[in-house]
Design a protein around this motif. Structure first.
Motif, PDB file in Angstrom:
ATOM      1  N   LEU A   1       0.786  -1.350  -0.145  1.00 42.90           N
ATOM      2  CA  LEU A   1       0.011  -0.168   0.886  1.00 42.90           C
ATOM      3  C   LEU A   1       0.915   0.995   0.180  1.00 42.90           C
ATOM      4  O   LEU A   1       0.655   1.998  -0.846  1.00 42.90           O
ATOM      5  N   GLN A   2       1.729   1.233   0.634  1.00 45.00           N
ATOM      6  CA  GLN A   2       2.997   2.210   0.514  1.00 45.00           C
ATOM      7  C   GLN A   2       3.738   2.199  -0.737  1.00 45.00           C
ATOM      8  O   GLN A   2       3.792   3.953  -0.766  1.00 45.00           O
ATOM      9  N   ALA A   3       3.631   1.131  -1.275  1.00 41.33           N
ATOM     10  CA  ALA A   3       4.388   1.358  -2.584  1.00 41.33           C
ATOM     11  C   ALA A   3       4.055   2.196  -3.666  1.00 41.33           C
ATOM     12  O   ALA A   3       5.036   2.677  -4.260  1.00 41.33           O
ATOM     13  N   TRP A   4       2.744   1.414  -3.235  1.00 37.77           N
ATOM     14  CA  TRP A   4       2.114   2.074  -4.803  1.00 37.77           C
ATOM     15  C   TRP A   4       1.599   3.227  -5.156  1.00 37.77           C
ATOM     16  O   TRP A   4       1.745   4.628  -5.767  1.00 37.77           O
ATOM     17  N   THR A   5       1.779   4.127  -3.525  1.00 36.14           N
ATOM     18  CA  THR A   5       1.636   5.894  -3.597  1.00 36.14           C
ATOM     19  C   THR A   5       3.242   6.116  -4.811  1.00 36.14           C
ATOM     20  O   THR A   5       2.732   7.285  -4.563  1.00 36.14           O
ATOM     21  N   GLY A   6       3.751   5.728  -5.098  1.00 37.26           N
ATOM     22  CA  GLY A   6       5.462   6.082  -5.996  1.00 37.26           C
ATOM     23  C   GLY A   6       5.855   7.513  -4.654  1.00 37.26           C
ATOM     24  O   GLY A   6       6.678   8.124  -5.361  1.00 37.26           O
ATOM     25  N   GLU A   7       5.662   6.778  -3.372  1.00 38.41           N
ATOM     26  CA  GLU A   7       6.632   8.344  -2.419  1.00 38.41           C
ATOM     27  C   GLU A   7       7.779   7.532  -1.488  1.00 38.41           C
ATOM     28  O   GLU A   7       6.807   6.218  -1.515  1.00 38.41           O
TER      29      GLU A   7
END
Length: 329
Positions: free
Chosen positions: A139-145
């Motif tokens: 979930l964190q990775a898919w933010t691109g941040e």
């Protein structure tokens, strides 16, 4: 109309590399044919080190299906989450989401075979914590941040197409799995018809202040094969259904795993009477589809089923069943 599913796990206990290659290529041709005729979903799964050649790499297979199709969804049900490197899983799913235009559905389970963990060098007793880490990382990775992963700052690119992220469900048959889905605000995918667990998940959504939904198998979710003469098909090919049923049973012997396809049969006759696997004529399938069912799951290459017999089943379904279901819409 019920959701229509074609399931592939590419099992073949008697395979040679050449015959297994033929089976894989046939599965892709079947997926293309199913896509052209309006079947909703290809379903696949993950197991490792099985003597019967069970598919170990569902994302690679999904990518091949996406390259050969235009509309059909691929549901990976399920990955064994703790066996995947979280950052690599985030990248693989993002690439498949971009490649397919958002047609990938991933169910993250934790598995139930200690030998798969031992083979991968992963501590089976830590599977819950590892699953939490995987889901949080995706979930964190898919933010691109940038975000913190195991004490260091990382960033995963490219971002997936789907917003807010590719469809990710938490699978399982335990309260821990339901709590995990609710805590992360993700849909819940019980591994069997477990209404009490679905109700618990709803309670946990309220407790965590999150939103979600349940994708639960119906009370009966038989795996289907379509044939002109079911008696003959059971006589000639029943061993293939039984092989898969007995494989599952050997993996779930402790009774702790609740599965929609769990069978206690030890003979072909017992398996047929049980109803977990069903061979129906086209007419019988149309009648069955009129009932209160959520999906029709076709399993054309079950347990090493000969490819030509698998094609007969799929052709029957697409040419002699599916058009009549669409006419009723």
């Amino acid at each position: 109309m019920p959701t229509t599913v074609v399931r592939f796990n590419l099992v073949d206990p008697a395979a040679t590399p050449a015959s297994l290659s033929e089976r894989y290529r046939a599965a892709l041709e079947m997926a293309t044919y199913a896509d052209d005729r309006g079947i909703s979903t290809v379903q696949t799964e993950e197991h490792h080190g099985a003597a019967n050649n069970w598919l170990p790499s569902p994302f690679a297979f999904a990518g091949a299906v996406f390259g050969a199709t235009r509309r059909i969804t691929v549901t990976v049900s399920a990955i064994i989450g703790p066996l995947h490197d979280p950052l690599r899983a985030a990248e693989d799913i993002a690439v498949l989401d971009l490649l397919s235009g958002g047609r990938l559905v991933t169910v993250a389970g934790i598995g139930y075979r200690p030998e798969e963990y031992e083979r991968a060098g992963v501590d089976f007793t830590r599977r819950g914590k590892l699953q939490d880490e995987l889901v949080e990382t995706l979930l964190q990775a898919w933010t691109g941040e940038p975000f913190t992963f195991r004490g260091r700052t990382v960033r995963v690119t490219p971002r997936p197409l789907s917003r807010p992220h590719p469809l990710l469900l938490v699978g399982g048959s335990s309260k821990a799995a339901a709590r995990r889905a609710a805590r992360f605000g993700l849909p819940f995918f019980p591994s069997a018809h477990l209404p009490e667990l679905a109700a618990y998940y709803t309670e946990q959504l309220a407790a965590h202040g999150t939103e979600g939904w349940t994708m639960m198998p119906a009370a009966e979710t038989p795996l289907l094969h379509i044939a002109d003469d079911p008696d003959r098909t059971w006589a000639e090919h029943g061993e293939h259904f039984l092989h898969e049923a007995r494989t599952y049973a050997s993996w779930q012997a402790d009774g702790a795993v609740r599965s929609a396809v769990k069978s206690a049969a030890t003979t072909v006759a017992e398996l047929r009477a049980e109803g977990v696997y069903r061979v129906l004529t086209p007419e019988e399938c149309v009648t069955y589809a009129k009932g209160d069912i959520g999906s029709l799951i076709l399993h054309p290459l079950v347990g090493g089923m000969p490819v030509d017999e698998g094609w007969r089943s799929l052709h029957h379904f697409c040419e002699n069943v599916l058009p009549r279901l669409k006419d009723r819409q």
